[in-house]
Design an enzyme around this catalytic site. Structure first.
Site, PDB file in Angstrom:
ATOM      1  N   HIS A 206      -0.431 -25.965  50.442  1.00  0.00           N
ATOM      2  CA  HIS A 206      -1.548 -25.088  50.817  1.00  0.00           C
ATOM      3  C   HIS A 206      -1.014 -23.737  51.300  1.00  0.00           C
ATOM      4  O   HIS A 206      -1.533 -22.683  50.928  1.00  0.00           O
ATOM      5  CB  HIS A 206      -2.382 -25.734  51.934  1.00  0.00           C
ATOM      6  N   HIS A 253      -0.086 -30.725  58.627  1.00  0.00           N
ATOM      7  CA  HIS A 253       1.261 -30.164  58.540  1.00  0.00           C
ATOM      8  C   HIS A 253       1.774 -29.749  59.909  1.00  0.00           C
ATOM      9  O   HIS A 253       0.999 -29.351  60.786  1.00  0.00           O
ATOM     10  CB  HIS A 253       1.291 -28.946  57.606  1.00  0.00           C
TER      11      HIS A 253
END
Length: 439
Positions: A206, A253
């Site tokens: 991402h 993350h």
């Protein structure tokens, strides 16, 4: 001296990978679990255990039967009185009430079907903002943004942007399956999103796409279109910053994953940007371009499928490669048919058109009709391809999810379906628009 530097670097990496930083950022943004977050903050041991497959994914809550927390008693009381099921009040240990909404993760895990644990959202604005940010790196955005830009803004920029996107996402997904680092552990992290929880974590794809797309969009359009440089830089930076922060907010993350994805993407852009003109010219004009495009993208997919066991990243990688191959093939067809010609040098720089209701309506009409064609293409090709491939390789097609976990099904299915979507997005839809007077 060298050993000290190495040790300091390793310590820094461990520090940036610490899930506690993710948990603190979530708390700062008003995200917390319904009943265990306070215990973790105060150092009380938790009975939750992480997902073994992902090194601490979403956990299973264990406690004696009938043992209700004070919050549950309050919520049960509210529910009994007919209050809304999604929204309630959360109170801290001292009795101070804090407004919050109890919600589930956005989407269930696409591999395991796990829906995750309920959590409290205390700041709805940040929740919606970071949900938007994370969607800028999901399939729905890609299948909307690239065609819209292609049909309404600049096909030249769009097809080159797709080349960068394909390489960034492919290298990012492959790197994940080589490094194999797990997602941040939960607890202490709250999993606001579950869809990609079965994939590995390092680097954040991402963050990579959220860096590469706005950066390349600026590099490809500035000088070609007339707009203030400061405006372009601000938009690119805001896009990148929002996507990167959203992945920490979602609990997907660590800080290290985000930094690595950002830097990795910059490196790929620096390496591939000078070659974009060569790649685009070859795809459009070389007589052997179709064969080369298909061979390269299939070969890359076969290589990526040997890196690890099946996961959602395998399908995503093939899907991205298939889309890129379809758009590259369409650019070759368009060139030889004279469709979507690039403006000559004398026509540059291009000036943005004057905004009006008629222009807005035309762009919206193109987008809606085009997306309907792409969705129909996807549905038809999917219905035809999966049973056909299963029949060819002798794989039962009754359970589609299980059948797609076979490489023999997953690879051709993703390539054929999304290759057709990419081809129609850049060739068939503009072709139809030209013949009905919409382009």
């Amino acid at each position: 001296m060298a050993g000290g530097l190495k040790g300091g670097f390793v310590q820094l990496m461990h520090y940036l990978q610490d899930p506690q930083h993710v948990a603190r950022f979530q708390q700062l943004c008003g995200v917390r679990e319904t009943d265990t977050r306070e215990k973790l903050i105060k150092g009380v041991p938790s009975t939750r255990h992480g997902d073994v497959q992902n090194g601490g994914g979403d956990a299973t809550r264990r406690r004696p039967a009938g043992a209700e927390t004070d919050r549950e008693k309050r919520n049960n009381g509210v529910a009994a009185n007919g209050a809304a099921g999604e929204t309630g009040q959360a109170a801290d240990k001292d009795g101070d009430d804090t407004q919050g909404s109890a919600v589930k993760p956005l989407r269930r895990n696409s591999l395991t079907g796990d829906v995750g644990q309920e959590f409290i959202i205390e700041n709805k604005f940040l929740f919606y903002l970071f949900t938007l940010g994370t969607e800028l790196g999901n399939e729905l955005f890609y299948i909307s943004f690239f065609p819209f830009f292609m049909w309404n803004v600049d096909a030249y920029v769009s097809r080159r942007l797709v080349v960068v996107w394909v390489w960034v996402m492919y290298l990012g997904q492959c790197t994940k399956d080589v490094i194999r680092w797990p997602r941040p552990a939960s607890p202490p992290v709250v999993k606001v999103e579950m869809f990609y929880n079965s994939e590995y974590s390092m680097p954040s794809t991402h963050a990579m796409s959220g860096t590469a797309i706005p950066l390349c969009l600026f590099l490809l359009t500035y000088g070609r279109w007339e707009y203030p440089m400061l405006l372009g830089l601000c938009l690119a930076f805001s896009w990148c910053f929002l996507v990167c922060l959203s992945r920490i907010y979602m609990g997907m993350h660590s800080i290290l994953d985000i930094i690595a994805g950002f830097l990795y993407s910059l490196l790929i852009v620096v390496v591939f940007s000078p070659a974009l003109d060569i790649i685009d010219t070859f795809n459009r004009t070389h007589p052997y371009a179709p064969l080369s495009i298909i061979s390269l993208h299939v070969g890359l997919g076969l290589f990526s499928f040997t890196l690890d066991t099946w996961s959602t990243s395998r399908g995503d990688t093939a899907q991205i490669l298939g889309s890129g191959a379809g758009i590259a093939l369409a650019s070759h067809v368009n060139y030889h048919l004279g469709l979507l010609p690039d403006p000559t040098a004398s026509m540059l720089p291009l000036q943005p058109p004057t905004l009006s209701l008629s222009l807005f309506g035309l762009c919206l009409l193109r987008f809606l009709l085009g997306v309907l064609i792409l969705l129909a293409t996807r549905a038809i090709m999917k219905a035809l391809t999966i049973p056909l491939v299963c029949w060819i390789f002798g794989i039962p097609s009754g359970d589609v999810r299980k059948a797609r976990q076979h490489m023999e099904v997953e690879l051709p299915y993703r390539y054929i379906v999304y290759g057709a979507v990419g081809l129609n997005a850049h060739f068939l839809v503009p072709f139809l628009f030209i013949h009905v007077g919409l382009l």
